[in-house]
Design a protein around this motif. Structure first.
Motif, mmCIF file in Angstrom:
data_model
loop_
_atom_site.group_PDB
_atom_site.id
_atom_site.type_symbol
_atom_site.label_atom_id
_atom_site.label_comp_id
_atom_site.label_asym_id
_atom_site.label_seq_id
_atom_site.Cartn_x
_atom_site.Cartn_y
_atom_site.Cartn_z
ATOM 1 N N LEU A 44 1.125 2.519 -2.722
ATOM 2 C CA LEU A 44 0.630 2.991 -4.000
ATOM 3 C C LEU A 44 -0.245 4.199 -3.794
ATOM 4 N N ARG A 45 -0.305 5.013 -4.843
ATOM 5 C CA ARG A 45 -1.160 6.180 -4.764
ATOM 6 C C ARG A 45 -2.550 5.804 -5.253
ATOM 7 N N TRP A 46 -3.508 6.635 -4.933
ATOM 8 C CA TRP A 46 -4.877 6.439 -5.398
ATOM 9 C C TRP A 46 -5.190 7.588 -6.352
ATOM 10 N N ARG A 47 -5.305 7.271 -7.640
ATOM 11 C CA ARG A 47 -5.538 8.334 -8.616
ATOM 12 C C ARG A 47 -6.996 8.306 -9.024
ATOM 13 N N ASP A 78 -0.570 2.238 -9.816
ATOM 14 C CA ASP A 78 -1.368 2.877 -8.790
ATOM 15 C C ASP A 78 -2.801 2.389 -8.862
ATOM 16 N N ARG A 110 -9.339 7.837 1.757
ATOM 17 C CA ARG A 110 -7.964 7.585 1.334
ATOM 18 C C ARG A 110 -7.345 8.867 0.788
ATOM 19 N N PRO A 111 -6.040 8.910 0.732
ATOM 20 C CA PRO A 111 -5.390 10.076 0.119
ATOM 21 C C PRO A 111 -5.522 10.004 -1.397
ATOM 22 N N GLU A 154 0.824 -1.204 0.000
ATOM 23 C CA GLU A 154 0.000 0.000 0.000
ATOM 24 C C GLU A 154 0.853 1.245 0.000
ATOM 25 N N GLU A 167 -5.625 11.421 -5.340
ATOM 26 C CA GLU A 167 -4.973 12.419 -6.178
ATOM 27 C C GLU A 167 -5.710 12.475 -7.499
ATOM 28 N N LYS A 177 6.113 5.558 -13.763
ATOM 29 C CA LYS A 177 7.093 5.642 -12.687
ATOM 30 C C LYS A 177 8.432 5.158 -13.214
ATOM 31 N N TYR A 225 -6.262 12.989 -11.344
ATOM 32 C CA TYR A 225 -5.356 12.858 -12.475
ATOM 33 C C TYR A 225 -5.696 13.920 -13.490
#
Lengths: 126, 204
Positions: free
Chosen positions: B29-32, B68, B151-152, B27, B154, B57, B156
């Motif tokens: 990983l980012r959440w896009r 992600d 969740r954090p 985890e 982001e 990446k 896109y």
């Protein structure tokens, strides 16, 4: 004896190929052919992987791989792709300076034109 | 988990949305979040597939899955160009002889709009053993509610796109259609008694 060597090379093969000599002989021959071919392929694959990594790294800064390499060639920076991919992975700030050098040497041609264009909206539920 | 239960003004398939989340390790990983509203289907799917594979990446490696988590919202507002709404057909074969089934994009959107984007992205991923894991990382929602609010996330930003100029014939057709729509509006705003005058206006 040859049999013993062949069975030693056949360790880890699937099914009877690791135990029975007649099948193992065929599989081992094939495996040796593959390894000969792949010693040459590995160089190609690794270069392709470096290029993908450099591409990813430069696109994070808004430049794509082609423009980046063109800029580096113009500036006569002779770092190879292996080193560049390592830099892009582990030294992000140094990589950013490289990208800036390349961008100043060769500004990318991003003509972003967004005219209004008719797009059919799939409005079923609306 | 309690926070998620509290954050759901999200009806329906919460189970489907959270399915298999435990299987995805790492985890870091980012959440896009991708907003599909007004995006062209294929172009959006191609961006999603690059992010899901982890190809944006520099630590990309083809043998492990590092992409992600991608959340797509407003899946029912995705756009297609041309006549694809009626003419794009999804085919599948059930295995029985002669049973080649088909469904148009319009019907699929009516039935389940998330499947359209899911199929598009899945067919853009490389066909290897990581494909199913990557499918698990993709969560698509038809409207703009999703249970991952805590969740954090982001958003896109889609890269700018240079749309090519319309071909002259298509452009003329569009202008004609626009003029017709304007005249119809003008004709409708007048009263019904003056319908004959409106008709003469349209004719000239």
């Amino acid at each position: 004896m040859n049999k013993k060597e062949i069975l030693k090379l056949a360790k880890g093969f699937r099914g009877r190929a690791k135990n029975c000599i007649r099948i193992a002989r065929e599989r081992v021959e094939k495996a040796l052919q593959y390894s000969y071919r792949d010693r040459r392929n590995k160089k190609r694959d690794m270069r392709s992987l470096w290029i993908q990594r450099i591409n990813a790294g430069t696109r994070q800064h808004g430049v794509n791989y082609g423009n980046f390499m063109h800029g580096l060639m113009k500036e006569n920076i002779q770092l190879n792709r292996k080193v560049l991919s390592e830099i892009s992975m582990h030294e992000p700030y140094s990589f950013k300076t490289l990208v800036d050098i390349s961008r100043s040497a060769f500004p990318g041609n991003k003509n972003v034109v967004l005219p209004t264009r008719k797009v059919n909206v799939s409005s079923i539920n609306v | 988990m309690a926070a998620q239960a509290a954050a759901t003004t999200f009806n329906g398939n919460l189970k489907k949305a959270l399915a298999g989340l435990r299987r995805i390790d790492l985890e870091g990983l980012r959440w896009r979040v991708f907003d599909a509203k007004g995006q062209v289907l294929g172009r959006l799917a191609s961006q999603i597939s690059t992010v899901i594979q982890g190809k944006d990446k520099p630590i990309y490696a083809p043998n492990r899955d590092d992409g992600d988590m991608c959340i797509v919202i407003n899946a029912k507002d995705v756009c297609v160009t041309g006549r694809k709404l009626t003419d794009k057909v999804y085919y599948w074969h059930t295995g029985y002889i002669g049973h080649l089934k088909e469904r148009t994009l319009k019907d699929q959107m009516a039935k389940d709009p998330t499947e359209v984007i899911r199929k598009a992205v899945l067919r853009m991923l490389p066909r290897n053993k990581l494909r199913d894991d990557r499918d698990r990382k993709l969560r698509i929602f038809a409207d703009s509610e999703h249970p991952f609010g805590d969740r954090p996330l982001e958003p896109y930003v889609m890269p700018p796109r240079n749309v090519r100029e319309m071909r002259p014939r298509a452009r003329r057709a569009m202008i004609r259609a626009q003029k017709k729509a304007e005249e119809q509006e003008q004709g409708g705003s007048q009263r019904k008694g003056r319908k004959k005058e409106a008709k003469t206006e349209v004719a000239t």
